[in-house]
Design an enzyme around this catalytic site. Structure first.
Site, PDB file in Angstrom:
ATOM      1  N   ASN A  93     -51.519  52.636 -38.848  1.00 32.47           N
ATOM      2  CA  ASN A  93     -51.535  53.494 -40.033  1.00 32.47           C
ATOM      3  C   ASN A  93     -51.293  52.601 -41.249  1.00 32.47           C
ATOM      4  O   ASN A  93     -50.187  52.109 -41.449  1.00 32.47           O
ATOM      5  CB  ASN A  93     -50.428  54.554 -39.899  1.00 32.47           C
ATOM      6  N   TRP A  94     -52.342  52.404 -42.040  1.00 27.79           N
ATOM      7  CA  TRP A  94     -52.238  51.486 -43.194  1.00 27.79           C
ATOM      8  C   TRP A  94     -51.553  52.134 -44.387  1.00 27.79           C
ATOM      9  O   TRP A  94     -51.284  51.467 -45.370  1.00 27.79           O
ATOM     10  CB  TRP A  94     -53.637  50.996 -43.584  1.00 27.79           C
ATOM     11  N   LYS A  95     -51.324  53.446 -44.318  1.00 30.14           N
ATOM     12  CA  LYS A  95     -50.693  54.168 -45.441  1.00 30.14           C
ATOM     13  C   LYS A  95     -51.477  53.855 -46.731  1.00 30.14           C
ATOM     14  O   LYS A  95     -52.690  53.668 -46.668  1.00 30.14           O
ATOM     15  CB  LYS A  95     -49.218  53.805 -45.535  1.00 30.14           C
ATOM     16  N   HIS A 125     -47.379  63.537 -41.084  1.00 29.27           N
ATOM     17  CA  HIS A 125     -46.547  62.335 -41.182  1.00 29.27           C
ATOM     18  C   HIS A 125     -45.316  62.671 -42.032  1.00 29.27           C
ATOM     19  O   HIS A 125     -45.417  63.445 -42.981  1.00 29.27           O
ATOM     20  CB  HIS A 125     -47.350  61.193 -41.818  1.00 29.27           C
ATOM     21  N   GLU A 132     -43.936  61.113 -44.287  1.00 28.47           N
ATOM     22  CA  GLU A 132     -44.116  60.813 -45.713  1.00 28.47           C
ATOM     23  C   GLU A 132     -44.844  61.946 -46.427  1.00 28.47           C
ATOM     24  O   GLU A 132     -44.751  62.085 -47.644  1.00 28.47           O
ATOM     25  CB  GLU A 132     -44.844  59.472 -45.872  1.00 28.47           C
ATOM     26  N   GLU A 138     -41.866  59.899 -34.591  1.00 31.01           N
ATOM     27  CA  GLU A 138     -41.497  58.873 -35.559  1.00 31.01           C
ATOM     28  C   GLU A 138     -40.180  59.261 -36.224  1.00 31.01           C
ATOM     29  O   GLU A 138     -40.177  60.065 -37.170  1.00 31.01           O
ATOM     30  CB  GLU A 138     -42.573  58.745 -36.643  1.00 31.01           C
ATOM     31  N   GLY A 148     -40.312  51.843 -41.426  1.00 26.73           N
ATOM     32  CA  GLY A 148     -40.211  50.812 -42.463  1.00 26.73           C
ATOM     33  C   GLY A 148     -38.828  50.207 -42.623  1.00 26.73           C
ATOM     34  O   GLY A 148     -38.586  49.471 -43.579  1.00 26.73           O
ATOM     35  N   SER A 197     -41.113  51.130 -37.104  1.00 27.20           N
ATOM     36  CA  SER A 197     -40.716  49.718 -36.973  1.00 27.20           C
ATOM     37  C   SER A 197     -41.156  49.095 -35.650  1.00 27.20           C
ATOM     38  O   SER A 197     -40.449  48.241 -35.104  1.00 27.20           O
ATOM     39  CB  SER A 197     -39.210  49.549 -37.184  1.00 27.20           C
ATOM     40  N   GLY A 223     -47.088  51.044 -38.423  1.00 29.69           N
ATOM     41  CA  GLY A 223     -47.305  50.987 -39.872  1.00 29.69           C
ATOM     42  C   GLY A 223     -47.500  49.556 -40.328  1.00 29.69           C
ATOM     43  O   GLY A 223     -48.561  48.962 -40.118  1.00 29.69           O
ATOM     44  N   GLY A 224     -46.460  48.972 -40.917  1.00 32.56           N
ATOM     45  CA  GLY A 224     -46.529  47.641 -41.530  1.00 32.56           C
ATOM     46  C   GLY A 224     -47.210  46.579 -40.682  1.00 32.56           C
ATOM     47  O   GLY A 224     -48.034  45.807 -41.200  1.00 32.56           O
TER      48      GLY A 224
HETATM   49  P1  13P Z   1     -43.627  51.187 -39.791  1.00 38.52           P
HETATM   50  O1  13P Z   1     -44.240  50.671 -38.519  1.00 38.52           O
HETATM   51  O2  13P Z   1     -43.980  50.372 -40.999  1.00 38.52           O
HETATM   52  O3  13P Z   1     -42.162  51.435 -39.626  1.00 38.52           O
HETATM   53  O4  13P Z   1     -44.295  52.627 -40.069  1.00 38.52           O
HETATM   54  C1  13P Z   1     -44.350  53.557 -39.053  1.00 38.52           C
HETATM   55  C2  13P Z   1     -45.189  54.692 -39.485  1.00 38.52           C
HETATM   56  O5  13P Z   1     -44.807  55.469 -40.334  1.00 38.52           O
HETATM   57  C3  13P Z   1     -46.518  54.822 -38.870  1.00 38.52           C
HETATM   58  O6  13P Z   1     -47.081  56.063 -39.137  1.00 38.52           O
END
Ligand code: 13P
Length: 253
Positions: free
Chosen positions: A15-17, A101, A103, A171, A177, A216, A237-238
């Site tokens: 997920n590149w957000k 999500h 977020e 999650e 993050g 993470s 994510g990251g």
């Molecule tokens: P991180 O892997 O950066 O913690 O993000 C997880 C995430 O929100 C994937 O949807």
């Protein structure tokens, strides 16, 4: 009720957000080449921002890497300035859409009902819905995790969900993050609870839904997390923005 895990092919989804521009299409192509060359025992997908779906879809043509989206509106079209429908995402080349999500649940006050409607819209287009759930740090500290994720799952899962058209992603909000992850035993507890809830809702198919862990996930912890009972993949994510890190995660399946 038996919650003995079935052998389920895992999914690793990046997920590149709100990250990435045209020059990152090269990274998508490198991921596609990697997935084609190595026998990765997982379904692999990258969810770039909506602006890149079309180009990313072209970059992965003919490869096993698939492209997904990060959110959609629940209507197929209409007067919703700034929104994008599942129909449009499909047209652009997306094969799946992340919904609910944290977020979006936090930043846009999305409710379980809205998440369920979005998931339904995704399924109606023949795409896969990736439904996210997870407790906040405060809820975790109060010992409310199982109650919270159980409620979110029951509220967010459309009745038409099947293991083919829907994936679940646990999650924990506090793990996203932050570089922190729950203890392996805690991840197992939550995933087993989600499995039991799925079996109650879908006695026949409940055992087959993929339940991903997200928050993470890194090259360093992926093999431990992916080997846990009832963990059927990861939502990353990251680390999915780095060739070295994401391919290390893929190698650890
Ligand atoms: P991180 O892997 O950066 O913690 O993000 C997880 C995430 O929100 C994937 O949807």
């Amino acid at each position: 009720m038996s919650v003995r895990p079935l052998k389920i092919r895992p999914a690793i989804i990046g997920n590149w957000k709100m990250n990435g521009s045209g020059k990152e299409i090269k990274l998508v192509s490198r991921f596609a080449d990697f997935v084609n060359k190595h026998k990765i025992a997982a379904d692999v997908m990258i969810c770039p921002p909506a602006t890149l779906i079309d180009r990313a879809g072209l970059a992965v043509k003919g490869s096993k890497l698939r492209i997904g989206a990060q959110n959609c509106h629940n209507e197929p079209s209409g007067a919703h300035t700034g929104d994008i429908s599942a129909t449009m995402l499909k047209d652009a080349g997306a094969r799946a859409v992340i919904v609910g999500h944290s977020e979006r649940r936090t930043g846009y006050d999305e409710t379980d009902k809205q998440v369920r409607q979005k998931a339904q819209a995704v399924i109606d287009q023949g795409l896969q819905a990736i439904i996210c759930l997870g407790e906040t740090r405060q809820q975790f500290n109060k010992g409310q995790t199982l109650q919270v994720v159980g409620r979110q799952l029951r509220g967010s899962l459309p009745s038409s969900a099947t293991p083919q058209n829907t994936l679940i992603a646990y999650e924990p909000v506090w793990a996203i993050g932050s570089g922190r992850t729950p203890k392996p035993d805690d991840i197992i507890k939550v995933h087993t609870h989600l499995r039991k809830t799925l079996l109650k809702l879908h006695p026949k198919a409940g055992a087959k839904f993929k339940i991903l862990y997200g928050g993470s996930v890194s090259a360093a912890n992926a093999s431990t997390i992916l080997a846990l009972e009832n963990v059927n993949g990861a939502l990353v994510g990251g680390a999915s923005l780095s060739f070295k890190d994401f391919t290390a995660i893929l190698r650890s399946v």
